[in-house]
Write a protein that holds these residues in place. Structure first.
Motif, PDB file in Angstrom:
ATOM      1  N   VAL A 128       1.913   8.412   7.242  1.00 38.75           N
ATOM      2  CA  VAL A 128       3.339   8.723   7.201  1.00 38.75           C
ATOM      3  C   VAL A 128       3.615  10.052   7.893  1.00 38.75           C
ATOM      4  N   GLU A 129       4.695  10.080   8.693  1.00 37.44           N
ATOM      5  CA  GLU A 129       5.112  11.331   9.315  1.00 37.44           C
ATOM      6  C   GLU A 129       6.541  11.713   8.969  1.00 37.44           C
ATOM      7  N   ALA A 130       7.324  10.769   8.455  1.00 37.68           N
ATOM      8  CA  ALA A 130       8.700  11.072   8.049  1.00 37.68           C
ATOM      9  C   ALA A 130       9.152  10.015   7.059  1.00 37.68           C
ATOM     10  N   CYS A 131      10.038  10.420   6.142  1.00 42.16           N
ATOM     11  CA  CYS A 131      10.574   9.472   5.166  1.00 42.16           C
ATOM     12  C   CYS A 131      11.956   9.939   4.734  1.00 42.16           C
ATOM     13  N   GLY A 132      12.954   9.068   4.892  1.00 43.36           N
ATOM     14  CA  GLY A 132      14.292   9.379   4.422  1.00 43.36           C
ATOM     15  C   GLY A 132      14.356   9.350   2.903  1.00 43.36           C
ATOM     16  N   ILE A 133      15.284  10.111   2.357  1.00 40.38           N
ATOM     17  CA  ILE A 133      15.518  10.095   0.913  1.00 40.38           C
ATOM     18  C   ILE A 133      16.763   9.264   0.664  1.00 40.38           C
ATOM     19  N   CYS A 134      16.559   8.079   0.125  1.00 42.77           N
ATOM     20  CA  CYS A 134      17.633   7.125  -0.143  1.00 42.77           C
ATOM     21  C   CYS A 134      18.191   7.357  -1.548  1.00 42.77           C
ATOM     22  N   GLY A 135      19.443   6.942  -1.755  1.00 44.64           N
ATOM     23  CA  GLY A 135      20.009   7.017  -3.098  1.00 44.64           C
ATOM     24  C   GLY A 135      19.195   6.228  -4.103  1.00 44.64           C
ATOM     25  N   SER A 136      18.528   5.163  -3.644  1.00 50.25           N
ATOM     26  CA  SER A 136      17.663   4.387  -4.533  1.00 50.25           C
ATOM     27  C   SER A 136      16.511   5.236  -5.067  1.00 50.25           C
ATOM     28  N   ASP A 137      16.076   6.222  -4.287  1.00 51.83           N
ATOM     29  CA  ASP A 137      15.009   7.104  -4.754  1.00 51.83           C
ATOM     30  C   ASP A 137      15.425   7.841  -6.026  1.00 51.83           C
ATOM     31  N   ILE A 138      16.682   8.253  -6.063  1.00 55.06           N
ATOM     32  CA  ILE A 138      17.182   8.955  -7.245  1.00 55.06           C
ATOM     33  C   ILE A 138      17.211   8.011  -8.439  1.00 55.06           C
ATOM     34  N   HIS A 139      17.760   6.798  -8.231  1.00 55.82           N
ATOM     35  CA  HIS A 139      17.801   5.817  -9.326  1.00 55.82           C
ATOM     36  C   HIS A 139      16.394   5.486  -9.817  1.00 55.82           C
ATOM     37  N   GLY A 140      15.452   5.344  -8.891  1.00 52.75           N
ATOM     38  CA  GLY A 140      14.090   5.028  -9.281  1.00 52.75           C
ATOM     39  C   GLY A 140      13.420   6.175 -10.010  1.00 52.75           C
ATOM     40  N   ALA A 141      13.618   7.385  -9.506  1.00 53.97           N
ATOM     41  CA  ALA A 141      12.935   8.547 -10.078  1.00 53.97           C
ATOM     42  C   ALA A 141      13.472   8.917 -11.455  1.00 53.97           C
ATOM     43  N   ASN A 142      14.776   8.758 -11.666  1.00 59.58           N
ATOM     44  CA  ASN A 142      15.337   9.193 -12.959  1.00 59.58           C
ATOM     45  C   ASN A 142      15.353   8.098 -14.016  1.00 59.58           C
ATOM     46  N   GLY A 143      14.841   6.920 -13.673  1.00 57.04           N
ATOM     47  CA  GLY A 143      14.720   5.860 -14.655  1.00 57.04           C
ATOM     48  C   GLY A 143      15.924   4.958 -14.792  1.00 57.04           C
ATOM     49  N   ASP A 144      16.913   5.079 -13.903  1.00 53.16           N
ATOM     50  CA  ASP A 144      18.088   4.211 -13.971  1.00 53.16           C
ATOM     51  C   ASP A 144      17.716   2.739 -13.933  1.00 53.16           C
ATOM     52  N   TRP A 145      16.672   2.418 -13.177  1.00 55.50           N
ATOM     53  CA  TRP A 145      16.275   1.018 -12.992  1.00 55.50           C
ATOM     54  C   TRP A 145      15.013   0.679 -13.774  1.00 55.50           C
ATOM     55  N   THR A 192       3.295  -0.713  -6.767  1.00 54.27           N
ATOM     56  CA  THR A 192       3.538  -0.209  -5.414  1.00 54.27           C
ATOM     57  C   THR A 192       3.972   1.252  -5.460  1.00 54.27           C
ATOM     58  N   GLN A 193       3.600   1.978  -4.424  1.00 48.58           N
ATOM     59  CA  GLN A 193       3.964   3.394  -4.287  1.00 48.58           C
ATOM     60  C   GLN A 193       4.579   3.603  -2.910  1.00 48.58           C
ATOM     61  N   GLY A 194       5.604   4.451  -2.850  1.00 48.03           N
ATOM     62  CA  GLY A 194       6.388   4.610  -1.644  1.00 48.03           C
ATOM     63  C   GLY A 194       5.910   5.689  -0.695  1.00 48.03           C
ATOM     64  N   GLY A 195       6.846   6.124   0.157  1.00 44.82           N
ATOM     65  CA  GLY A 195       6.522   6.932   1.312  1.00 44.82           C
ATOM     66  C   GLY A 195       6.491   8.435   1.123  1.00 44.82           C
ATOM     67  N   TYR A 196       6.611   8.922  -0.120  1.00 45.13           N
ATOM     68  CA  TYR A 196       6.367  10.345  -0.352  1.00 45.13           C
ATOM     69  C   TYR A 196       4.853  10.507  -0.506  1.00 45.13           C
ATOM     70  N   ALA A 197       4.121  10.078   0.495  1.00 40.26           N
ATOM     71  CA  ALA A 197       2.667  10.024   0.424  1.00 40.26           C
ATOM     72  C   ALA A 197       2.088  10.138   1.823  1.00 40.26           C
ATOM     73  N   ASN A 198       0.799  10.469   1.903  1.00 37.95           N
ATOM     74  CA  ASN A 198       0.190  10.615   3.223  1.00 37.95           C
ATOM     75  C   ASN A 198      -0.048   9.275   3.900  1.00 37.95           C
ATOM     76  N   TYR A 199      -0.284   8.224   3.108  1.00 37.26           N
ATOM     77  CA  TYR A 199      -0.470   6.879   3.651  1.00 37.26           C
ATOM     78  C   TYR A 199       0.266   5.869   2.778  1.00 37.26           C
ATOM     79  N   VAL A 200       0.648   4.743   3.399  1.00 38.19           N
ATOM     80  CA  VAL A 200       1.104   3.567   2.655  1.00 38.19           C
ATOM     81  C   VAL A 200       0.360   2.356   3.213  1.00 38.19           C
ATOM     82  N   ARG A 201       0.119   1.400   2.341  1.00 43.74           N
ATOM     83  CA  ARG A 201      -0.540   0.145   2.722  1.00 43.74           C
ATOM     84  C   ARG A 201       0.387  -1.003   2.363  1.00 43.74           C
ATOM     85  N   LEU A 202       0.559  -1.955   3.287  1.00 46.69           N
ATOM     86  CA  LEU A 202       1.500  -3.042   3.041  1.00 46.69           C
ATOM     87  C   LEU A 202       1.233  -4.210   3.974  1.00 46.69           C
ATOM     88  N   ASN A 203       1.897  -5.312   3.700  1.00 43.82           N
ATOM     89  CA  ASN A 203       1.867  -6.496   4.550  1.00 43.82           C
ATOM     90  C   ASN A 203       2.471  -6.139   5.909  1.00 43.82           C
TER      91      ASN A 203
END
Length: 359
Positions: free
Chosen positions: A40-57, A131-142
């Motif tokens: 990973v070299e860049a990752c946008g911060i989406c509004g979904s990140d806030i909902h996911g991080a604070n437990g809304d979902w 699954t773990q998202g893009g606030y990471a050095n690597y991601v693995r996916l299909n």
């Protein structure tokens, strides 16, 4: 390139202290034949990140690294991957897997697969790996869900397009927006501002819609032709014949939704793209729908083909989301999340500096 067995990430350790993200390591799912590893070299911060991080979902597991507007370089490919090679610059959105063999996947609408797997806050169906998202050095996916980034798009510009961009673009595509179409965009934020940019590039007459006039000047800079503040008396005078409204706001309260429906022409369309917190639902009066003959639809990210088309369209039409870059760190992620919660960003943060932080 040597890929570590464990990936480093920044994320939520305790949902009750979500604004105190920490660095952690996680073990990714075992590499499958069609998987890719992306540095990973860049990752946008989406509004979904806030909902996911604070437990809304929900709070299914921790630690949790969010982030699904990812751009990086392919670092490893599985033995059956043919469309990508090591070194390709690619993007990843909100989906990282599907079953690949149902009627929906076979029709090219993998984003509606009943076994869809989200890039974070989800589980792989075969072995229950979280699954773990893009606030990471690597991601693995299909590899189906990794898309080559056109050369004309920089990584920081492309990142927000992978979720916010396609989420606003697809309703316009579905509605057949073209030159002269009257498009309303409700909610002038991260997704809303990109929807305005795309609609203008399609030749639409765009009406920006918000509750008050605080964002009028911003909407004009984005290219909106008209502006409506729904809290103003007589707000709908002269603007009652919109062909389609893309609702990017998070509120589905009956009063606000009725106001929007009144702006649409008969047989027009209301398309919403957001999922509010769990305690809020959409209530409609059948009589109001009968009287207006308006269709109400939902729209969910985009299929791989639609995302690839959107990226090419953005490159061709020089679509550039309004962004603010910020180097990834525990402190900076916390600051960005707090500022987003406070509405203090125009209009998208993009995390950078991965090579320094995760070295």
């Amino acid at each position: 390139m040597s890929i570590p067995e464990k990936f480093d990430a920044v994320g939520v350790i305790d949902y009750d202290k979500w604004l105190e993200p920490k660095r952690f390591q996680h073990t990714p799912k075992a590499l499958r034949d069609n998987d890719v590893d992306i540095e990973v070299e860049a990752c946008g911060i989406c509004g979904s990140d806030i909902h996911g991080a604070n437990g809304d979902w929900g709070r299914p597991y921790a630690p949790l690294a969010v982030g699904h507007e990812i751009v990086g370089k392919v670092a490893r490919v599985g033995p059956k991957v043919t469309k990508l090679k090591v070194g390709d610059r690619v993007g990843v959105g909100a989906q990282c897997d599907s079953c690949g063999d149902c009627i929906r996947c076979n029709k090219g609408i993998e984003n509606h697969c009943r076994k869809e797997v989200g890039t974070y806050l989800s589980y792989y169906k075969d072995d229950n790996t979280p699954t773990q998202g893009g606030y990471a050095n690597y991601v693995r996916l299909n590899s189906t869900f990794a898309f080559k980034i056109p050369d004309a798009l920089s990584s920081v510009v492309a990142a927000p397009l992978l979720c916010g961009g396609i989420t606003g673009f697809l309703p316009l595509l579905t509605a057949g927006v073209t030159k002269g179409t009257k498009v309303g965009v409700s909610g002038i934020g991260g997704i809303g501002h990109m929807t305005i940019l795309f609609a203008k590039a399609m030749g639409a007459e765009v009406t920006a819609i918000s509750r008050n006039n605080k964002k009028k000047a911003l909407a004009e800079k984005l290219g909106a032709d008209n502006y409506i503040a729904t809290d103003e008396e007589g707000f709908d005078e002269g603007y009652t014949d919109l062909d389609v409204i893309v609702n990017t706001g998070s509120s589905f309260t009956e009063g606000s939704f009725k106001k929007l429906l009144n702006l649409i022409r008969p047989h027009g369309r209301m398309i919403f793209i957001t999922a509010p917190p769990n305690d809020e639902s959409l209530e409609l009066e059948p009589g109001a729908l009968l009287a207006s003959a308006v269709s109400i639809e939902g729209s969910h990210i985009g299929s791989p083909k639609e995302i690839e088309y959107m990226l090419d369209f953005a490159a061709k039409h020089d679509i550039k989301p309004w962004i603010e870059t910020i180097d990834i760190s525990e402190e900076n992620v916390s600051t960005a999340w707090q500022r987003m919660t406070d509405g203090d960003v125009q209009f998208r943060f993009v995390l950078t500096g991965y090579d320094k932080f995760f070295k």
